[in-house]
Structure formats: C-alpha cells, structure tokens
Design an enzyme around this catalytic site. Structure first.
Site, PDB file in Angstrom:
ATOM      1  N   ARG A  25       2.319   2.664  -7.045  1.00  0.00           N
ATOM      2  CA  ARG A  25       3.506   1.893  -7.386  1.00  0.00           C
ATOM      3  C   ARG A  25       4.632   2.889  -7.631  1.00  0.00           C
ATOM      4  NH1 ARG A  25      -0.835  -0.324  -9.835  1.00  0.00           N
ATOM      5  NH2 ARG A  25      -1.273  -2.483  -9.256  1.00  0.00           N
ATOM      6  N   LYS A  28       1.089   0.373 -15.007  1.00  0.00           N
ATOM      7  CA  LYS A  28       0.907  -1.077 -15.040  1.00  0.00           C
ATOM      8  C   LYS A  28      -0.456  -1.476 -15.589  1.00  0.00           C
ATOM      9  CE  LYS A  28       1.018  -5.263 -12.219  1.00  0.00           C
ATOM     10  NZ  LYS A  28       1.251  -5.825 -10.892  1.00  0.00           N
ATOM     11  N   HIS A  34       8.051  -1.037  -2.665  1.00  0.00           N
ATOM     12  CA  HIS A  34       6.656  -1.439  -2.431  1.00  0.00           C
ATOM     13  C   HIS A  34       6.251  -1.309  -0.967  1.00  0.00           C
ATOM     14  CE1 HIS A  34       4.720  -2.840  -6.095  1.00  0.00           C
ATOM     15  NE2 HIS A  34       5.905  -3.254  -6.503  1.00  0.00           N
ATOM     16  N   ARG A  40       3.486   1.384  -0.256  1.00  0.00           N
ATOM     17  CA  ARG A  40       2.144   0.969  -0.677  1.00  0.00           C
ATOM     18  C   ARG A  40       1.592  -0.101   0.264  1.00  0.00           C
ATOM     19  NH1 ARG A  40      -1.013   0.712  -5.449  1.00  0.00           N
ATOM     20  NH2 ARG A  40      -1.413  -1.407  -6.134  1.00  0.00           N
ATOM     21  N   HIS A  50      -6.628  -3.431  -6.493  1.00  0.00           N
ATOM     22  CA  HIS A  50      -6.462  -4.875  -6.663  1.00  0.00           C
ATOM     23  C   HIS A  50      -7.818  -5.487  -7.042  1.00  0.00           C
ATOM     24  CE1 HIS A  50      -2.705  -5.404  -3.858  1.00  0.00           C
ATOM     25  NE2 HIS A  50      -2.396  -4.889  -5.023  1.00  0.00           N
ATOM     26  N   TYR A  84      -0.526  -9.234  -0.003  1.00  0.00           N
ATOM     27  CA  TYR A  84       0.260  -8.047  -0.331  1.00  0.00           C
ATOM     28  C   TYR A  84       0.553  -7.200   0.908  1.00  0.00           C
ATOM     29  CZ  TYR A  84       1.754  -3.924  -2.955  1.00  0.00           C
ATOM     30  OH  TYR A  84       2.476  -2.866  -3.450  1.00  0.00           O
TER      31      TYR A  84
END
Length: 186
Positions: free
Chosen positions: A41, A64, A134, A137, A160, A169
């Site tokens: 991230r 995070k 993002h 990633r 994840h 995603y």
C-alpha cells in the site's frame, strides 16, 4: 476516492514509468517501478526506510493491518533501490522529501502521498487511465494472477483474506471469467 485500475498492458506499464520521469521526476518513476515490484500500500511504500532493507529482504509492519510483511526483493527492485541509495546516500527514507526548503531544514520525512497521487493522476489523465497509488499493487496482483491462475497465491502476496475481494481488487471481471470458460475446452 475514485476507483483506480490495474494496468493490464505491459507496454503501458513501461510507458507510465517513462512519463512519470519526464513529466514529474525520476523519484516518481522510482516509486512506480519499486511499487510494482513490492505490491505494498502507498502508505507503507512511502514509509520504507533504508534500515528496513536487509540484504535482499524488506521487513516492515503494515500500517493498515499491523501484520509483518517480509518481502524478498527481486533483482529489478534491488537495482532501483541501489540507484536511489547511490543518488541520495544521506537519506533515511527510500522516498524522502527533499525538494522544498522546509525539507532541507527539518528532520527527514517521506514524500507525501498527496504528491504521488497528483503525479500519477497527471500521467493517468494523459493516457486516459484511472491511475492512482493503488494501481501499482493492483497491477502486480493482476499480472501474477494471469501468469499463475492461482488466486490463493495472489491473495497471499496482497495479504487479502477473501478471494472475492482479491478478484475485484485486481480487476478480474465476470466477463473475463466467462471468456476463460469459453476458451478452455477440455
């Protein structure tokens, strides 16, 4: 915050790197290239210190999740990191803020997320892409999935906990899944 996308065409991935360097700075190009190879991230990527890099590994706690991320650095990432280190031997952060006068007279800080967002948006607008922080990633996840067809592996890399989240995603749509079923006849 606008939804950004994975960059599915490898020539476009290279073009983004080139345009970031030409339109913004070598530092922005390095963020793109290293970010593609680390799949972190943006908050974690910008907080990387040179002391977090031990031989061929990056060891950090993700902001995070609080989880430990131990990432083996590939040759491309190592080459970019080496270039940054040689160019800025006194920097504490891999992507240290150093251009404005405040940065020169205060304690070291990483480049701001806002600066990276602006640079990526500028290049994205030029290429008519939804490009954001993002995107690095997501792009890595997308290309790993297309190379391996192993969603569990992509989930692990992105850290994840759900297949559905990972597929959404990285931009794998139902249309692409349908196409895979049509094209693969056994």
């Amino acid at each position: 915050m606008a939804e950004v996308q994975a960059i599915k065409d490898l020539d476009t991935v290279k073009l983004i790197s080139y345009l970031l360097e030409k339109r913004c700075s070598k530092q922005m190009s390095h963020i793109w290239n290293i970010g593609l190879n680390l799949a972190l991230r943006i908050s974690d990527l910008l907080s990387v210190k040179f002391t977090d890099i031990q031989n061929d590994r990056l060891i950090i706690f993700e902001s995070k999740t609080g989880k430990l991320a131990e990432i083996k650095l590939n040759q491309k990432a190592l080459a970019f990191i080496h270039e940054v280190r040689v160019t800025h031997p006194n920097h504490v952060y891999l992507f240290q803020s150093y251009r404005n006068q405040q940065a020169k007279s205060s304690r070291p800080r990483p480049l701001s997320r806002r600066a990276v967002t602006r640079a990526f948006a500028l290049v994205g607008e030029e290429l008519n892409l939804k490009l954001g922080t993002h995107s690095m990633r997501k792009t890595r996840g997308y290309h790993l999935y297309h190379k391996t067809q192993d969603i569990a592996r992509v989930m692990k890399m992105l850290r994840h906990s759900s297949e559905a989240t990972t597929l959404r995603y990285i931009g794998i749509t139902q249309e692409e899944i349908d196409k895979d079923f049509e094209e693969l006849e056994l």
